[in-house]
Design a protein around this motif. Structure first.
Motif, PDB file in Angstrom:
ATOM      1  N   UNK A   4      86.812 101.147   3.256  1.00  0.00           N
ATOM      2  CA  UNK A   4      86.251 100.687   1.991  1.00  0.00           C
ATOM      3  C   UNK A   4      87.136  99.700   1.263  1.00  0.00           C
ATOM      4  N   UNK A   5      88.398  99.535   1.696  1.00  0.00           N
ATOM      5  CA  UNK A   5      89.259  98.515   1.093  1.00  0.00           C
ATOM      6  C   UNK A   5      88.655  97.138   1.320  1.00  0.00           C
ATOM      7  N   UNK A   6      88.843  96.253   0.339  1.00  0.00           N
ATOM      8  CA  UNK A   6      88.410  94.867   0.493  1.00  0.00           C
ATOM      9  C   UNK A   6      89.655  94.014   0.709  1.00  0.00           C
ATOM     10  N   UNK A   7      89.752  93.383   1.891  1.00  0.00           N
ATOM     11  CA  UNK A   7      90.897  92.507   2.153  1.00  0.00           C
ATOM     12  C   UNK A   7      90.402  91.072   2.193  1.00  0.00           C
ATOM     13  N   UNK A   8      91.163  90.196   1.583  1.00  0.00           N
ATOM     14  CA  UNK A   8      90.808  88.782   1.561  1.00  0.00           C
ATOM     15  C   UNK A   8      91.560  88.069   2.669  1.00  0.00           C
ATOM     16  N   UNK A   9      90.819  87.490   3.596  1.00  0.00           N
ATOM     17  CA  UNK A   9      91.401  86.788   4.734  1.00  0.00           C
ATOM     18  C   UNK A   9      91.337  85.286   4.496  1.00  0.00           C
ATOM     19  N   UNK A  10      92.338  84.587   5.023  1.00  0.00           N
ATOM     20  CA  UNK A  10      92.326  83.133   4.956  1.00  0.00           C
ATOM     21  C   UNK A  10      92.797  82.583   6.289  1.00  0.00           C
ATOM     22  N   UNK A  11      92.116  81.565   6.758  1.00  0.00           N
ATOM     23  CA  UNK A  11      92.440  80.929   8.028  1.00  0.00           C
ATOM     24  C   UNK A  11      91.329  79.967   8.392  1.00  0.00           C
ATOM     25  N   UNK A  12      91.421  79.384   9.575  1.00  0.00           N
ATOM     26  CA  UNK A  12      90.324  78.520  10.010  1.00  0.00           C
ATOM     27  C   UNK A  12      89.077  79.383  10.217  1.00  0.00           C
ATOM     28  N   UNK A  13      87.916  78.764  10.109  1.00  0.00           N
ATOM     29  CA  UNK A  13      86.658  79.505  10.241  1.00  0.00           C
ATOM     30  C   UNK A  13      86.599  80.219  11.587  1.00  0.00           C
ATOM     31  N   UNK A  14      87.060  79.550  12.649  1.00  0.00           N
ATOM     32  CA  UNK A  14      87.029  80.146  13.979  1.00  0.00           C
ATOM     33  C   UNK A  14      87.869  81.417  14.027  1.00  0.00           C
ATOM     34  N   UNK A  15      89.080  81.365  13.467  1.00  0.00           N
ATOM     35  CA  UNK A  15      89.978  82.525  13.523  1.00  0.00           C
ATOM     36  C   UNK A  15      89.483  83.670  12.637  1.00  0.00           C
ATOM     37  N   UNK A  16      89.009  83.327  11.434  1.00  0.00           N
ATOM     38  CA  UNK A  16      88.539  84.363  10.501  1.00  0.00           C
ATOM     39  C   UNK A  16      87.307  85.074  11.065  1.00  0.00           C
ATOM     40  N   UNK A  17      86.373  84.301  11.602  1.00  0.00           N
ATOM     41  CA  UNK A  17      85.155  84.906  12.151  1.00  0.00           C
ATOM     42  C   UNK A  17      85.475  85.819  13.328  1.00  0.00           C
ATOM     43  N   UNK A  18      86.479  85.452  14.127  1.00  0.00           N
ATOM     44  CA  UNK A  18      86.867  86.298  15.259  1.00  0.00           C
ATOM     45  C   UNK A  18      87.484  87.603  14.779  1.00  0.00           C
ATOM     46  N   UNK A  19      88.222  87.560  13.666  1.00  0.00           N
ATOM     47  CA  UNK A  19      88.869  88.764  13.139  1.00  0.00           C
ATOM     48  C   UNK A  19      87.873  89.715  12.491  1.00  0.00           C
ATOM     49  N   UNK A  20      86.848  89.172  11.829  1.00  0.00           N
ATOM     50  CA  UNK A  20      85.865  89.999  11.108  1.00  0.00           C
ATOM     51  C   UNK A  20      85.225  91.027  12.032  1.00  0.00           C
ATOM     52  N   UNK A  21      84.913  90.626  13.249  1.00  0.00           N
ATOM     53  CA  UNK A  21      84.246  91.506  14.211  1.00  0.00           C
ATOM     54  C   UNK A  21      85.024  92.800  14.406  1.00  0.00           C
ATOM     55  N   UNK A  22      86.351  92.733  14.350  1.00  0.00           N
ATOM     56  CA  UNK A  22      87.207  93.893  14.619  1.00  0.00           C
ATOM     57  C   UNK A  22      87.582  94.664  13.350  1.00  0.00           C
ATOM     58  N   UNK A  23      87.332  94.074  12.170  1.00  0.00           N
ATOM     59  CA  UNK A  23      87.794  94.682  10.919  1.00  0.00           C
ATOM     60  C   UNK A  23      86.670  95.391  10.172  1.00  0.00           C
ATOM     61  N   UNK A  24      85.537  94.713  10.001  1.00  0.00           N
ATOM     62  CA  UNK A  24      84.483  95.352   9.225  1.00  0.00           C
ATOM     63  C   UNK A  24      83.372  94.399   8.869  1.00  0.00           C
ATOM     64  N   UNK A  25      82.987  94.435   7.601  1.00  0.00           N
ATOM     65  CA  UNK A  25      81.799  93.722   7.140  1.00  0.00           C
ATOM     66  C   UNK A  25      82.219  92.590   6.206  1.00  0.00           C
ATOM     67  N   UNK A  26      81.757  91.378   6.509  1.00  0.00           N
ATOM     68  CA  UNK A  26      82.080  90.216   5.678  1.00  0.00           C
ATOM     69  C   UNK A  26      81.292  90.266   4.373  1.00  0.00           C
ATOM     70  N   UNK A  27      82.005  90.253   3.270  1.00  0.00           N
ATOM     71  CA  UNK A  27      81.374  90.303   1.954  1.00  0.00           C
ATOM     72  C   UNK A  27      81.131  88.866   1.488  1.00  0.00           C
ATOM     73  N   UNK A  28      80.159  88.223   2.113  1.00  0.00           N
ATOM     74  CA  UNK A  28      79.922  86.804   1.837  1.00  0.00           C
ATOM     75  C   UNK A  28      79.293  86.625   0.451  1.00  0.00           C
ATOM     76  N   UNK A  29      79.661  85.538  -0.239  1.00  0.00           N
ATOM     77  CA  UNK A  29      79.122  85.300  -1.581  1.00  0.00           C
ATOM     78  C   UNK A  29      77.596  85.264  -1.579  1.00  0.00           C
ATOM     79  N   UNK A  30      76.996  85.960  -2.514  1.00  0.00           N
ATOM     80  CA  UNK A  30      75.540  85.976  -2.645  1.00  0.00           C
ATOM     81  C   UNK A  30      75.175  86.298  -4.087  1.00  0.00           C
ATOM     82  N   UNK A  31      73.989  85.885  -4.486  1.00  0.00           N
ATOM     83  CA  UNK A  31      73.498  86.188  -5.837  1.00  0.00           C
ATOM     84  C   UNK A  31      72.491  87.328  -5.828  1.00  0.00           C
TER      85      UNK A  31
END
Length: 564
Positions: free
Chosen positions: A358-385
């Motif tokens: 349930x922790x929210x971690x903020x990742x920073x990196x190239x889109x390719x690297x970040x997207x590859x990491x998300x798969x192993x970490x959890x759920x991307x909390x992408x901006x939405x209204x």
């Protein structure tokens, strides 16, 4: 002026928005580090506007109060149930004991001073800075088998006592924990905070407050490789391994070879006169001394897109790992953890900080690297209204129905009330969101509106409704109520500090965070962090805050039952 007053009476919704506007304006002012805060300011402005004798339907405040309580439960649900794990149980037990004393001391003081249930409930709300008690206690009084005029009188006294006792409840809590707390816990907590940071894998680079604000930043620099550089004629993978062996977790993202700029792979060979884009957390870059390389300004090389994305931790392979263990994973190559938030509270980003579900971690990196990491970490909390209003509406409905169930014990009706039910429902639905984050999304701005505006709309109506009887109630209570409230604030906090030191034997920095969390006083957490020059008290704040926010609100029911 007559036209203005008549218009407000004819359109009471305008009086509510007038109260909100002025209340937020006054609440924004500070005298030193002290501020009345938004809630108290809105209440006092509401009392002033209420002198105009404006009638507002009670249903208005009920709608916003249920929305607020559901949002509170939703926010802390993952931490509340997550605290039931082995590591969190001591802090949960500690918070529960502290909350019991936060109920007992106001109850005993109310009895000693001869206060009725209205004044005592208001003192509980103000001295423990838990505004929601106003609504929960009012709902409980409405369920009592007493005349309607007596109910109205008791309910109108609650905001009076709240306003009188809240000032010391807020400022006094921060002062006690930040100034008296270190003395009760052995003194010199700045050094103890440094020791805790070192234990968590921190370093002396964080000792200087001037660079603490840069601690969470990520930077990229360009270096031209000389012929005698250790990186010359080595692969990118070999160079990064060399850097990490010296405690510098840095990554090569791009490379310029002559006029050509390329994205790198682990096998890319670095040659003399190549320019590399090297990046990572600022503290590692500050430790990097380019003896053989020359830093150059290469705007074109460094002008590449980065993705900054918050990710909710849900994967079993990450839960309960330390940050250092996460960083060693292959999928974290080129990805940096910039911040970690637990129950909305930022906690230290240190190597031995343990990651919870349930922790929210903020990742920073190239889109390719970040997207590859998300798969192993959890759920991307992408901006939405978009808010899942099916989830919200159903949650409040089910909670309210559950809370409306009443049991009679000894002729006395016992129930959580619809408000208490909405809180419990919020806890459960927030936990469900943490387990299955594909549904039940409430974006942070929407959650702020439900939480902040929901509470203050409720408080505005309370103030306007209680306005005509507020002055009379204040005269009846007298200034002795302020002293009684100060005692009700101080005694549980002193007990909490001694409990953490001598019974639970927490680290003193963690004890300060636990005490602030159990009392749900975020202002005190900020004062503590300033006093010890460290973010580490937040490690004791999150689980205890979840427990405190739940129990202290429920105490609004119990204090009425005890006093009746």
């Amino acid at each position: 002026m007559d036209w203005f007053v008549i218009t407000l009476r004819q359109y009471p919704e305008l009086a509510v928005f007038l109260t909100l506007s002025l209340g937020y304006f006054i609440g924004s002012f500070k005298v030193g580090s002290f501020s009345l805060g938004t809630v108290t300011s809105v209440l006092l402005v509401g009392v002033l506007v209420g002198q105009l004798d404006i009638a507002i339907s009670a249903n208005v405040k009920s709608v916003f109060f249920l929305m607020f309580l559901f949002a509170v439960g939703y926010s802390v649900g993952p931490q509340f149930f997550g605290g039931l794990k082995k590591d969190g149980l001591p802090q949960m037990l500690y918070a529960a004991i502290v909350c019991v004393f936060c109920l007992i001391f106001p109850f005993l003081i109310g009895k000693l001073m001869g206060y009725d249930m209205g004044l005592t409930a208001g003192m509980l709300a103000g001295s423990q800075t838990i505004s929601a008690v106003i609504g929960v206690a009012s709902d409980t009084i409405n369920h009592l088998n007493i005349p309607a005029d007596q109910k109205a009188s008791l309910i109108n006294k609650i905001p009076v006592a709240y306003a009188v006792t809240y000032i010391f409840g807020t400022a006094g809590s921060a002062w006690l924990l930040a100034s008296i707390g270190p003395r009760l816990l052995g003194g010199n907590l700045v050094e103890k905070a440094k020791e805790l940071e070192l234990k968590l894998g921190g370093s002396s680079i964080g000792d200087d407050p001037a660079i603490a604000s840069a601690y969470d930043r990520v930077i990229y620099n360009a270096y031209q490789i000389a012929g005698h550089s250790y990186a010359c004629n080595k692969t990118v993978a070999q160079t990064e391994a060399e850097l990490q062996s010296k405690g510098r977790r840095l990554f090569i993202q791009r490379i310029r070879k002559g006029k050509e700029i390329k994205d790198v792979t682990p096998d890319t060979i670095i040659e003399e006169n190549d320019v590399i884009a090297l990046g990572g957390r600022r503290e590692y870059m500050m430790n990097y001394v380019a003896v053989n390389e020359k830093e150059v300004l290469d705007a074109e090389l460094l002008n590449f897109p980065l993705e900054v994305l918050s990710v909710m931790i849900i994967r079993k392979e990450v839960v309960d790992k330390t940050l250092a263990e996460l960083r060693q994973a292959d999928y974290m190559h080129g990805v940096v953890v910039r911040t970690i938030k637990r129950a909305g509270i930022e906690i230290p980003v240190l190597p031995n900080t343990k990651l919870n579900k349930g922790d929210m971690i903020e990742l920073i990196g190239t889109k390719r690297d970040v997207e590859a990491a998300i798969v192993h970490i959890g759920y991307a909390d992408r901006p939405t209204n978009t808010t899942d209003m099916i989830f919200v509406g159903l949650g409040i409905l089910l909670g309210g129905l559950f809370g409306a169930i009443s049991l009679r014990i000894g002729g006395l009706p016992i129930s959580l009330s619809t408000s208490g039910g909405a809180l419990i429902s919020g806890l459960i639905f927030g936990w469900l969101r943490g387990q299955h984050p594909t549904f039940g999304r409430i974006p942070e701005p929407a959650l702020w509106v439900m939480n902040n505006v929901g509470l203050n709309m409720f408080i505005a109506v309370v103030g306007i409704t209680a306005g005509p009887s507020f002055v009379e109630g204040f005269k009846e209570a007298g200034w002795g109520l302020f002293i009684a409230g100060a005692a009700a604030t101080a005694l549980p906090l002193i007990f909490a500090l001694l409990l953490g030191r001598y019974v639970f034997k927490f680290h003193p920095i963690i004890t300060l965070g636990c005490a602030a969390g159990s009392r749900t006083t975020t202002a005190a957490l900020g004062a503590i962090q300033d006093a010890v020059k460290s973010k580490t008290p937040a490690l004791g704040y999150t689980v205890t805050y979840a427990v405190g926010n739940t129990l202290l609100i429920i105490w609004g029911v119990l204090i009425i039952l005890l006093m009746s």
